[in-house]
Design an enzyme around this catalytic site. Structure first.
Site, PDB file in Angstrom:
ATOM      1  N   GLY A   8      25.506  35.539  -4.138  1.00 48.22           N
ATOM      2  CA  GLY A   8      24.646  35.490  -5.315  1.00 48.22           C
ATOM      3  C   GLY A   8      25.372  36.094  -6.503  1.00 48.22           C
ATOM      4  O   GLY A   8      26.274  36.928  -6.329  1.00 48.22           O
ATOM      5  N   GLN A  66      26.062  39.838 -14.548  1.00 50.34           N
ATOM      6  CA  GLN A  66      27.335  40.182 -13.898  1.00 50.34           C
ATOM      7  C   GLN A  66      28.524  39.474 -14.532  1.00 50.34           C
ATOM      8  O   GLN A  66      29.668  39.792 -14.223  1.00 50.34           O
ATOM      9  CB  GLN A  66      27.264  39.859 -12.397  1.00 50.34           C
ATOM     10  CG  GLN A  66      26.301  40.768 -11.661  1.00 50.34           C
ATOM     11  CD  GLN A  66      26.209  40.380 -10.212  1.00 50.34           C
ATOM     12  OE1 GLN A  66      25.544  39.414  -9.868  1.00 50.34           O
ATOM     13  NE2 GLN A  66      26.886  41.111  -9.332  1.00 50.34           N
ATOM     14  N   CYS A 122      27.272  44.118  -3.258  1.00 51.77           N
ATOM     15  CA  CYS A 122      27.087  43.545  -4.599  1.00 51.77           C
ATOM     16  C   CYS A 122      28.463  43.308  -5.198  1.00 51.77           C
ATOM     17  O   CYS A 122      29.338  44.176  -5.093  1.00 51.77           O
ATOM     18  CB  CYS A 122      26.292  44.519  -5.469  1.00 51.77           C
ATOM     19  SG  CYS A 122      26.056  43.945  -7.167  1.00 51.77           S
ATOM     20  N   LEU A 123      28.673  42.154  -5.827  1.00 56.19           N
ATOM     21  CA  LEU A 123      29.986  41.843  -6.399  1.00 56.19           C
ATOM     22  C   LEU A 123      30.369  42.801  -7.530  1.00 56.19           C
ATOM     23  O   LEU A 123      31.543  42.920  -7.863  1.00 56.19           O
ATOM     24  CB  LEU A 123      30.018  40.399  -6.911  1.00 56.19           C
ATOM     25  CG  LEU A 123      29.952  39.307  -5.833  1.00 56.19           C
ATOM     26  CD1 LEU A 123      29.915  37.928  -6.475  1.00 56.19           C
ATOM     27  CD2 LEU A 123      31.125  39.408  -4.867  1.00 56.19           C
ATOM     28  N   HIS A 131      17.513  40.781  -4.804  1.00 53.26           N
ATOM     29  CA  HIS A 131      18.686  41.460  -5.378  1.00 53.26           C
ATOM     30  C   HIS A 131      19.052  40.820  -6.725  1.00 53.26           C
ATOM     31  O   HIS A 131      19.282  41.535  -7.719  1.00 53.26           O
ATOM     32  CB  HIS A 131      19.849  41.347  -4.373  1.00 53.26           C
ATOM     33  CG  HIS A 131      21.136  41.968  -4.813  1.00 53.26           C
ATOM     34  ND1 HIS A 131      21.690  43.058  -4.173  1.00 53.26           N
ATOM     35  CD2 HIS A 131      21.992  41.660  -5.821  1.00 53.26           C
ATOM     36  CE1 HIS A 131      22.834  43.388  -4.789  1.00 53.26           C
ATOM     37  NE2 HIS A 131      23.037  42.554  -5.786  1.00 53.26           N
ATOM     38  N   GLU A 132      19.092  39.483  -6.758  1.00 53.60           N
ATOM     39  CA  GLU A 132      19.516  38.795  -7.993  1.00 53.60           C
ATOM     40  C   GLU A 132      18.484  38.937  -9.108  1.00 53.60           C
ATOM     41  O   GLU A 132      18.840  39.135 -10.268  1.00 53.60           O
ATOM     42  CB  GLU A 132      19.799  37.310  -7.721  1.00 53.60           C
ATOM     43  CG  GLU A 132      20.951  37.043  -6.752  1.00 53.60           C
ATOM     44  CD  GLU A 132      22.205  37.838  -7.053  1.00 53.60           C
ATOM     45  OE1 GLU A 132      22.533  38.032  -8.236  1.00 53.60           O
ATOM     46  OE2 GLU A 132      22.861  38.289  -6.101  1.00 53.60           O
ATOM     47  N   HIS A 185      18.835  42.102 -10.801  1.00 46.50           N
ATOM     48  CA  HIS A 185      19.916  42.074 -11.797  1.00 46.50           C
ATOM     49  C   HIS A 185      19.411  41.542 -13.139  1.00 46.50           C
ATOM     50  O   HIS A 185      19.800  42.041 -14.198  1.00 46.50           O
ATOM     51  CB  HIS A 185      21.047  41.138 -11.349  1.00 46.50           C
ATOM     52  CG  HIS A 185      22.111  41.776 -10.504  1.00 46.50           C
ATOM     53  ND1 HIS A 185      22.869  42.846 -10.935  1.00 46.50           N
ATOM     54  CD2 HIS A 185      22.588  41.465  -9.268  1.00 46.50           C
ATOM     55  CE1 HIS A 185      23.744  43.161  -9.986  1.00 46.50           C
ATOM     56  NE2 HIS A 185      23.600  42.345  -8.964  1.00 46.50           N
TER      57      HIS A 185
END
Ligand code: ZN
Length: 199
Positions: free
Chosen positions: A45, A50, A107-108, A149-150, A153
């Site tokens: 994701g 991000q 997480c990226l 999670h997304e 963000h």
């Protein structure tokens, strides 16, 4: 085109996204670039924040993860999640169930950091697709976790905000180091531009 993934410490991650007003070519291009960036980083994701865009837009693809299954409905019909990946989710509204489940999450924007995070087992989102279609998606399993999670963000919320204080404090020195590294990178990458001679 691959985009630069913003890391923890970058203020872009804390900005709540504005609704996407028009699904024009620039949004399509951004979504394509986000998918390419997510795949290149082996992520499941990626949210607009991000990559430095404060918009209500995120991409998700859980199809590569075989050991953490998901269920999914698409407008009320049960479907195979893999038939609907990748998802491009625009302007989502989210609802979550009361049953919780704890599982490991990464997480990226936090390379090599993972921890247990409690999330709702079930979630329902209402969003727009890239075609402007309104869709209702219900999910459990990894997909439910990824959506929560997304969408966090998109509201400037990070997974560290959802960790137990014990989990967060055990990561605190790594988090501080990452934050410092990111902030140092932000200053040095601005410097050459500032002293660039006018030619
Ligand atoms: Zn993330």
């Amino acid at each position: 085109m691959k985009l630069l993934i913003r890391k923890y410490g970058d203020p872009a991650l804390r900005i709540k996204g504005k609704p996407v007003a028009e699904l024009d070519g620039s949004i399509r291009e951004l979504a394509e670039n986000m998918l390419e960036t997510m795949r290149a980083a082996n992520g499941i994701g990626l949210a607009a924040q991000q990559v430095g865009e404060a918009l209500q837009l995120t991409v998700v693809d859980v199809s590569a993860v075989e050991d953490r299954p998901s269920t999914m409905t698409w407008n009320g019909r049960e479907v195979n999640p893999n038939d609907h990946m990748p998802l491009v989710i625009i302007n989502p509204q989210i609802e979550t169930g009361t049953e919780k489940e704890i599982a490991s999450e990464g997480c990226l924007s936090f390379p090599e950091i993972s921890a247990d995070v409690e999330r709702a087992e079930w979630t329902k989102i209402e969003a727009q697709t890239l075609d402007g279609e309104r869709v209702e998606i219900e999910a459990t399993g990894l997909l439910a976790r990824a959506l929560q999670h997304e969408i966090d963000h998109l509201n400037g919320i990070l997974f560290i905000d959802r960790m137990s204080s014990a989990a967060k404090s055990s990561l605190s020195s790594r988090l501080k180091r990452l934050q410092k590294e990111t902030q140092r990178g932000l200053t040095t990458s601005r410097r050459p531009h500032a002293v660039q001679p006018a030619l």
